[in-house]
Enzyme design. Structure first.
Site, mmCIF file in Angstrom:
data_model
loop_
_atom_site.group_PDB
_atom_site.id
_atom_site.type_symbol
_atom_site.label_atom_id
_atom_site.label_comp_id
_atom_site.label_asym_id
_atom_site.label_seq_id
_atom_site.Cartn_x
_atom_site.Cartn_y
_atom_site.Cartn_z
ATOM 1 N N GLU A 173 0.817 -1.216 0.000
ATOM 2 C CA GLU A 173 0.000 0.000 0.000
ATOM 3 C C GLU A 173 0.850 1.266 0.000
ATOM 4 O O GLU A 173 0.354 2.355 0.266
ATOM 5 C CB GLU A 173 -0.925 -0.011 1.211
ATOM 6 N N HIS A 246 -4.338 2.112 7.220
ATOM 7 C CA HIS A 246 -2.910 2.273 6.962
ATOM 8 C C HIS A 246 -2.237 2.768 8.229
ATOM 9 O O HIS A 246 -2.865 3.445 9.063
ATOM 10 C CB HIS A 246 -2.657 3.289 5.834
ATOM 11 N N CYS A 367 -2.049 12.019 3.487
ATOM 12 C CA CYS A 367 -2.421 11.117 2.388
ATOM 13 C C CYS A 367 -2.123 11.741 1.032
ATOM 14 O O CYS A 367 -1.827 11.035 0.067
ATOM 15 C CB CYS A 367 -3.913 10.774 2.455
#
Length: 445
Positions: A173, A246, A367
């Protein structure tokens, strides 16, 4: 060797919408089907990037990907003109159309894992684009991310790999599960890889663990990292089930400082010891651990306190936390930030930034950016058209105002005119960023 940490923000794409596609991402699920504003979203993101550039940081941008991903629909048997493909796919499965229209590449923290040249065996800066195999909409990104990185970071000083194999054992990821600590950005550092599961591990929690240990190990090998300077840590199951899909939802680091929630890791004492051991001879790690009794995990996740940018600001001897305004609006996080900054710890200031359009889809300030440590030579080799400046900000703002919709309703995804609107915007963008007239698939067809 001297170096700077640059932030490359993903430009939010013209099809930004609330598809609710990310299971385990509470904000994404909560806002499923809401009306989005692509124009407000892209302007928020550009404003954040420009503010950091004005403060003296090196700031770049990464292009959005082409959406809808019509080639993917064609591999599934939908045929005919572009309009016919969308029409038939919508009739068969609106959810599938929402996946191919997702603007998720905006979250550049998932784009790749980065190892600076100070850490690698061959002295080059290494990048591995994430394969993002755990969700359909994000699994479409890897090849286009690789292409974008090669256009933004051309030249022999950059080693840009292909994504890991598209297999769940190697689920990756990106930098959202990676932290680098160091004495200074250009010096050798410690790379921390955080995984949620091992490849063959049975998924038993409420939400899935996405990153695998095998993916972390493979990236460390291909980047030529010193195993003694690598730390592999397991994410806590409690954090994942609370919505920390995450690690960057509960942890962020900069220079020698790791800022994290008490519930971030499966074993906090093991994590501290492993990082301290890996840093021996390089620097003394500083741990800022936030107790759950001061900031409950639920508040940490809904406010995205840790999905903030932790930044070394020019001329300041303490770090700055660039946090979402939701942290100011949440009692526990606002009060914690006030206590933290009035003390004598490593974080001396908190700035609050409005990126609500991204937050509603589960993406905070951190992000939206990919951190890349660059030497002077590497910085000079970067595609200079992608580095933020007053001129580029003005061009991108005018471009967004001209091409982006004020509102995007869920049913608008079935409208073929959205395809042309999106392509018109992206075609113009390639000229602004010096990406070439063959960058996007529609330009090459």
């Amino acid at each position: 060797m001297s170096g700077v940490e640059a932030n490359f923000d993903g430009i939010i794409g013209p099809t930004h919408n609330y598809g609710g596609l990310s299971f385990g991402n509470i904000a994404s699920d909560r806002n499923r089907g809401a009306v989005s504003s692509p124009k407000a979203a892209v302007l928020e993101g550009l404003g954040k990037a420009k503010a950091l550039a004005d403060a003296g940081l090196v700031q770049g941008v990464l292009p959005p990907q082409e959406r809808p991903a019509l080639d993917y629909l064609r591999t599934l048997g939908f045929a005919g003109s572009d309009a016919a493909v969308i029409e038939s796919a919508w009739k068969a499965s609106p959810a599938l159309v929402r996946n191919v229209y997702s603007a998720s590449p905006m979250w550049a923290a998932n784009a790749a894992m980065i190892s600076p040249s100070a850490d690698t065996g061959d002295g080059r800066l290494h990048m591995t684009p994430a394969n993002l195999v755990t969700t359909l909409h994000r699994s479409l990104e890897g090849a286009a991310t690789e292409r974008a990185l090669k256009r933004v970071f051309p030249g022999d000083c950059f080693a840009i790999h292909e994504p890991l194999p598209l297999q769940t054992t190697f689920a990756d990821e990106g930098a959202a599960n990676h932290v680098r600590l160091c004495a200074e950005h250009g010096a050798p550092g410690v790379e921390i890889f955080v995984y949620g599961r091992e490849g063959g591990e049975l998924q038993t929690g409420h939400f899935p663990a996405r990153q695998t240990r095998e993916a972390c190990e493979a990236i460390a090998r291909r980047h030529g990292l010193d195993p003694k300077r690598c730390v592999l840590l397991k994410q806590s199951r409690a954090a994942i089930d609370a919505g920390a899909f995450h690690n960057d939802v509960v942890c962020v680091g900069a220079l020698n400082t790791l800022f994290f929630h008490e519930m971030a890791f499966a074993d906090t004492e093991v994590a501290r010891a492993a990082i301290t051991r890996a840093a021996e001879g390089l620097f003394e790690p500083v741990f800022v651990e936030v107790p759950d009794e001061e900031v409950p995990i639920r508040d940490a996740i809904t406010s995205y306190l840790f999905n903030s940018q932790l930044l070394a600001m020019p001329g300041q001897d303490r770090l700055m936390l660039n946090a979402p305004v939701e942290c100011e609006e949440t009692d526990s996080t606002r009060e914690y930030c006030a206590r933290m900054t009035t003390g004598n710890g490593p974080i001396g200031r908190v700035a609050f930034v409005d990126v609500r359009q991204s937050m509603r889809n589960g993406g905070g300030p951190a992000c939206l950016r990919l951190r890349v440590v660059l030497t002077d030579d590497e910085r000079a080799a970067v595609n200079q058209d992608c580095l933020m400046s007053t001129a580029l900000f003005a061009k991108l703002t005018n471009w967004a105002n001209r091409h982006y919709r004020d509102e995007l309703h869920p049913d608008d995804l079935r409208d073929p005119s959205l395809i042309e609107d999106s392509r018109s915007a992206l075609d113009a963008l390639t000229g602004l960023l010096g990406l070439g007239s063959d960058f996007y698939p529609f330009q090459r067809s």
